[in-house]
Motif scaffolding. Structure first.
Motif, short mmCIF file in Angstrom:
data_model
loop_
_atom_site.label_atom_id
_atom_site.label_comp_id
_atom_site.label_asym_id
_atom_site.label_seq_id
_atom_site.Cartn_x
_atom_site.Cartn_y
_atom_site.Cartn_z
N TYR A 136 7.68 6.06 -9.48
CA TYR A 136 7.10 7.37 -9.78
C TYR A 136 8.07 8.19 -10.63
O TYR A 136 7.67 8.80 -11.63
CB TYR A 136 6.79 8.11 -8.48
N LEU A 137 9.35 8.17 -10.22
CA LEU A 137 10.34 8.93 -10.98
C LEU A 137 10.52 8.35 -12.38
O LEU A 137 10.83 9.07 -13.33
CB LEU A 137 11.68 8.92 -10.23
N ALA A 138 10.31 7.03 -12.49
CA ALA A 138 10.46 6.37 -13.79
C ALA A 138 9.28 6.66 -14.71
O ALA A 138 9.30 6.31 -15.89
CB ALA A 138 10.62 4.87 -13.59
N LYS A 139 8.23 7.25 -14.17
CA LYS A 139 7.01 7.56 -14.92
C LYS A 139 6.41 6.29 -15.51
O LYS A 139 6.72 5.90 -16.64
CB LYS A 139 7.27 8.60 -16.00
N PRO A 140 5.52 5.66 -14.73
CA PRO A 140 4.95 4.38 -15.16
C PRO A 140 4.23 4.50 -16.49
O PRO A 140 3.68 5.55 -16.83
CB PRO A 140 3.94 4.06 -14.04
N GLY A 141 4.22 3.37 -17.21
CA GLY A 141 3.46 3.32 -18.46
C GLY A 141 1.98 3.40 -18.16
O GLY A 141 1.53 3.17 -17.04
N ARG A 142 1.22 3.71 -19.19
CA ARG A 142 -0.22 3.88 -19.00
C ARG A 142 -0.87 2.54 -18.68
O ARG A 142 -0.54 1.51 -19.28
CB ARG A 142 -0.82 4.47 -20.29
N GLN A 146 0.84 -1.20 0.00
CA GLN A 146 0.00 0.00 0.00
C GLN A 146 0.88 1.26 0.00
O GLN A 146 0.57 2.25 -0.66
CB GLN A 146 -0.92 0.00 1.22
N ALA A 147 1.97 1.19 0.74
CA ALA A 147 2.91 2.32 0.76
C ALA A 147 3.51 2.52 -0.62
O ALA A 147 3.64 3.65 -1.11
CB ALA A 147 4.00 2.08 1.81
N CYS A 148 3.84 1.42 -1.25
CA CYS A 148 4.43 1.47 -2.59
C CYS A 148 3.44 2.10 -3.57
O CYS A 148 3.80 2.96 -4.38
CB CYS A 148 4.80 0.05 -3.02
N GLU A 149 2.19 1.69 -3.45
CA GLU A 149 1.15 2.21 -4.35
C GLU A 149 1.02 3.73 -4.20
O GLU A 149 0.93 4.47 -5.19
CB GLU A 149 -0.19 1.54 -4.02
N ALA A 150 1.05 4.19 -2.95
CA ALA A 150 0.94 5.64 -2.71
C ALA A 150 2.15 6.38 -3.28
O ALA A 150 2.02 7.44 -3.89
CB ALA A 150 0.80 5.91 -1.21
N MET A 151 3.33 5.81 -3.08
CA MET A 151 4.53 6.46 -3.58
C MET A 151 4.55 6.49 -5.10
O MET A 151 5.01 7.46 -5.71
CB MET A 151 5.78 5.74 -3.05
N GLU A 152 4.05 5.45 -5.73
CA GLU A 152 3.95 5.42 -7.20
C GLU A 152 3.09 6.56 -7.72
O GLU A 152 3.31 7.10 -8.80
CB GLU A 152 3.33 4.09 -7.67
N MET A 153 2.09 6.93 -6.92
CA MET A 153 1.21 8.03 -7.32
C MET A 153 1.94 9.36 -7.28
O MET A 153 1.51 10.32 -7.92
CB MET A 153 0.01 8.13 -6.36
N GLY A 154 3.00 9.42 -6.49
CA GLY A 154 3.75 10.66 -6.39
C GLY A 154 3.66 11.35 -5.04
O GLY A 154 4.06 12.51 -4.91
N VAL A 155 3.12 10.65 -4.03
CA VAL A 155 3.10 11.31 -2.72
C VAL A 155 4.53 11.46 -2.23
O VAL A 155 5.43 10.72 -2.64
CB VAL A 155 2.23 10.56 -1.68
N THR A 156 4.74 12.41 -1.35
CA THR A 156 6.10 12.74 -0.93
C THR A 156 6.64 11.74 0.08
O THR A 156 7.83 11.39 0.06
CB THR A 156 6.11 14.15 -0.30
N ALA A 157 5.79 11.34 1.00
CA ALA A 157 6.26 10.44 2.07
C ALA A 157 5.06 9.70 2.66
O ALA A 157 3.91 10.04 2.39
CB ALA A 157 6.98 11.24 3.15
#
Lengths: 264, 385
Positions: free
Chosen positions: A239-245, A197-208
C-alpha cells in the motif's frame, strides 16, 4: 521510511490516545490459550479482544488472567442485542478492569451474526460521551460510518464477510468507499480467514486487521499467526509502495503502442 | 382426564401465532418423504444457512446413515465456526417433584408412589451454595409440573436466590403464560426450556393421560410465550424414543427454525434425551434409539441449526457425551442429581429422582476429560443485562 526500507517500528498508527505499531488485532471469537500465545509471540499483537461476558467468569475460563499486562485489552459487548445492553456491558467491562477501550458488537440475529448498525450508532454516541475509546463493529455502509464518526468513534470496523466464515473480503467495494471517505482508522473485522485475504485488505489501505477464526482453526497456530503477520506487513508495504494500476480488461504495453506516429 | 389434547384449558393463554400449525404441517409432509444417498450428499454440499427443510429431512433420514462420517466432518466445521472449542457447563437443580400430570414414561407422574418434596428457600439456597462451590456458574432450575405446589411465585423466588450464586439462571418448568414468564425474567432467569416430549399428536395422546400437560398446543407455544415475556433464549427437545425419533427430531428442528426466524435475536438451544427404561414401567412400549441414530440426529441438528446450543443429557455415557461435545454438541451438565435436596447435607425435604443418570462425573472430572481431547471448559459466557 529510513533508507526506503519498511520498518514496523516507524510505521505507527493512532487509535484514540494510543500509538500502536502492530496492525494485527486478535479477535475474541475462539479463545484458546495457545491462540493467545501465538497472537502475542508470532503475530506480535498489541491488542487482544475479549468478550466481557467471558471476563465475567470466575474460573479458568476467565480470559483476563491469561493476558500479559503490557497488552491492550479490547473488551467487546458480544451478547448485546441493542444499544442499552451494549452500554451496560461496556460499563461492566470497565468495572472489571478492562480499561476504556470497547469494541461495540450488537447483534439481533443469532443465525448470521450481522451487526445492527442503527443500534451501534446509538451505543457509540453514549459510550464516547462517557469517555470510552469506541471501536464499532459495523456492516460497511458509508452513511453509517459517517454517523459513527460524528458520534465519537475512534475507528470504524467494517466486516469483510460474516463472522467466522473465513470468506475474505466479500464487501471489498464498500470497504473501499469507507477508505475513500472516512478519515478515522478503518479496521477490517470478521471474515478474514487467510493471510492472503489480510494482505489484500492491507493493500487497499486499511489500517489494521482483526482476525481470530483464521488462526484458531489452523492446524498449526504459531505458523498461521506468523503468516498473518508477514501478510499484513507485506500488504502494508505494498500500500505504501502505491501499487501499479491493474487493468480490468486487455493489457497496458510498457512502451506506447502508438509511438510510431509522427507529429505532422 | 381432559379428553381432547388440542383444547386449551380456561387459564391457558392463547397467542396469535401460526408456528404450531406450520410445525404440524411440516410433520405431515415429512411422513410422506423418502430420500436417496444422493439427496443427502446434495444437502451436505450446501451452506448451512441455505438449507431448506427438505435438506434437513434428508440428513435425518436412514439414507444418511452410510454418510455419518461426512456428516460428522461437516458438523465439526459448523461447531468450530460458531462455538470454537468451548463447552459450556451447567447443572440442573430439582427444587420440587410434585406433579399433576399423568405421563406414562415419567418418574414424577402423579400416579407414582414416590417420595415427594418441595425445598423451602433456605434449602434452595443451601443446595445452590453446594453446587456453586464446585465452580459451576450456570444453573437450570427444575420442578415437577404442579402449579399448585410449585407456583410461578415459588419458582420466581428460587430464581432470585439463584442470582446470588450463579451468573446464568435458566428454568425448565411447566409451560406458563406470558405474564408468568415476565415474572421469572424480573427475578433473574432469562432462559426457558420446555420439552415437547413428542410432536406427534397420536403418540402425545397415548402417553399423556391426564393433567394440563395433556393439552399439546399450549405446550408447543411455550417457547414463543417465553420470548414474548422477555426471555433471552429458549430450549427445545423431544424425548427421543416415545415415537418415531427421526420424525420428532425433524419437528424439533422445524420448531426451533421457525422460532429463530420469527425472533431472530433469540438464543436457541436443543436437547436430545433418549427415553430410557424406567423401573416399574416395563409395560411401556417405546421405539429404542441407538447411539448411532442419536448421533445422526445431533449431527443433523448442528448442520441445520449451526447457531444453536446443543445439550447432551447425563442419560448418555461419559464417552459418548465427550465425543459428541467435540463434534457437534456445546453444553454439558455436570454433578447431576435428579432427586430433590440431594446436593447439600441437612435438608429436611428429600424427594425421589426423576430418572437415573449414566454419567456421574464431577465438574472437575468432566473438565479434565474434555481438556484431554482438546476442548475448552467454560463455566460462563453470559452477562445478565
Amino acid at each position: 521510511m529510513k533508507d526506503n526500507l519498511y520498518s514496523v517500528a516507524q510505521d505507527s498508527w493512532q487509535l484514540g490516545p494510543l500509538t500502536l505499531h502492530s496492525r494485527f488485532i486478535l479477535g475474541s471469537g475462539k479463545f484458546r490459550l495457545d491462540l493467545i500465545e501465538a497472537a502475542l509471540n508470532q503475530a506480535e499483537a498489541e491488542i487482544i479482544t475479549l468478550a466481557v461476558r467471558r471476563a465475567n467468569s470466575a474460573g479458568e475460563g476467565n480470559i483476563l488472567q491469561h493476558i500479559p499486562e503490557h497488552i491492550h485489552l479490547l473488551p467487546n459487548t458480544s451478547g448485546a442485542r441493542n444499544a442499552e445492553e451494549a452500554c451496560r456491558i461496556a460499563r461492566l467491562g470497565r468495572e472489571l478492569g478492562c480499561g476504556d477501550m470497547v469494541k461495540i458488537e450488537i447483534m439481533r440475529d443469532s443465525k448470521y451474526l450481522l451487526p445492527d448498525n442503527y443500534e451501534t450508532i446509538k451505543a457509540t454516541e453514549i459510550l464516547a460521551s462517557e469517555g470510552f475509546i469506541v471501536m464499532p463493529y459495523m456492516y460497511p455502509d458509508l452513511n453509517v460510518a459517517r454517523d459513527l464518526v460524528t458520534a465519537g468513534a475512534a475507528c470504524v470496523m467494517p466486516l469483510g464477510a460474516p463472522i467466522g466464515s473465513n470468506r475474505g473480503l466479500e464487501t471489498k467495494a464498500f470497504i473501499q468507499i469507507l477508505l475513500n471517505e472516512i478519515d478515522l482508522p478503518v479496521i477490517v473485522d470478521a471474515g478474514i480467514g487467510k493471510p492472503s485475504q489480510a494482505c489484500e485488505a492491507m493493500e487497499m489501505g486499511v489500517t489494521a486487521i482483526m482476525a481470530n477464526t483464521g488462526i484458531a482453526t489452523a492446524s498449526n497456530l504459531p505458523y498461521m499467526a506468523a503468516a498473518f503477520k508477514k501478510a499484513i506487513e507485506a500488504g502494508r508495504m505494498a500500500y505504501l509502495a502505491k501499487p501499479g494500476r491493474v487493468l480490468e480488461h486487455g493489457a497496458e504495453a510498457s512502451s506506447p503502442l502508438t509511438g510510431f506516429l509522427r507529429n505532422e | 382426564m381432559n379428553a381432547d389434547i388440542m383444547t386449551y384449558l380456561p387459564a391457558m393463554e392463547k397467542i396469535d401465532s401460526s408456528i404450531k400449525e406450520e410445525v404440524f404441517a411440516s410433520i405431515d409432509r415429512y411422513c410422506e418423504l423418502t430420500f436417496t444417498e444422493q439427496q443427502v450428499k446434495a444437502a451436505l454440499a450446501k451452506d448451512s444457512v441455505e438449507m431448506n427443510l427438505f435438506d434437513y429431512a434428508a440428513l435425518l433420514s436412514p439414507a444418511a446413515l452410510p454418510l455419518l462420517e461426512q456428516m460428522a466432518e461437516r458438523a465439526l466445521v459448523e461447531r468450530k465456526r460458531y462455538f470454537g472449542d468451548a463447552v459450556y457447563f451447567f447443572s440442573p437443580l430439582y427444587i420440587a417433584n410434585y406433579c399433576e400430570n399423568r405421563c406414562l414414561y415419567c418418574g414424577f407422574n402423579c400416579g407414582e408412589k414416590i417420595q415427594r418434596a418441595r425445598l423451602d428457600k433456605q434449602e434452595i439456597a443451601r443446595e445452590m451454595e453446594a453446587m456453586a462451590a464446585s465452580g459451576l456458574e450456570e444453573v437450570l432450575i427444575l420442578t415437577g409440573e404442579s402449579p399448585t405446589m410449585s407456583s410461578p411465585e415459588y419458582i420466581a423466588a428460587a430464581c432470585k436466590i439463584a442470582r446470588g450464586y450463579f451468573k446464568n439462571v435458566g428454568v425448565e418448568v411447566y409451560p406458563m403464560n406470558v405474564r408468568e414468564y415476565e415474572l421469572l425474567r424480573e427475578n433473574g432467569s432469562d432462559f426457558v426450556t420446555v420439552f415437547q416430549e413428542t410432536y406427534q399428536p397420536t403418540v402425545y395422546e397415548r402417553y399423556h393421560k391426564g393433567g394440563a400437560k395433556r393439552v399439546m398446543p399450549y405446550r408447543l407455544e411455550a417457547q414463543e410465550r417465553a420470548l414474548m415475556g422477555g426471555m433471552r433464549g429458549v430450549g427445545f427437545g423431544a424425548l427421543l424414543g416415545l415415537g418415531d425419533a427421526r420424525r420428532d427430531a425433524f419437528a424439533v428442528g422445524v420448531h426451533a427454525h421457525l422460532i429463530q426466524k420469527r425472533y431472530p435475536w433469540a438464543e436457541i438451544s436443543l436437547s436430545c434425551p433418549r427415553l430410557r427404561p424406567i423401573a416399574g414401567q416395563d409395560h411401556i412400549q417405546f421405539d429404542p434409539v441407538s447411539e448411532t441414530e442419536l448421533l445422526q440426529i445431533i449431527l443433523a441438528y448442528r448442520i441445520f441449526l449451526p447457531y444453536a446450543g446443543i445439550t447432551v443429557s447425563t442419560r448418555e455415557r461419559a464417552g459418548f457425551r465427550d465425543q459428541a461435545m467435540k463434534l457437534c454438541a456445546t453444553k454439558i451438565s455436570a454433578e447431576v442429581s435428579t432427586g430433590i435436596g440431594s446436593h447439600a447435607n441437612g435438608n429436611e425435604h428429600q424427594g425421589d429422582a426423576q430418572f437415573d443418570i449414566a454419567d456421574e462425573r464431577t465438574v472437575l472430572e468432566i473438565a479434565a476429560d474434555l481438556k484431554a481431547i482438546g476442548m475448552q471448559p467454560v463455566m460462563n459466557d453470559y452477562i445478565y443485562v
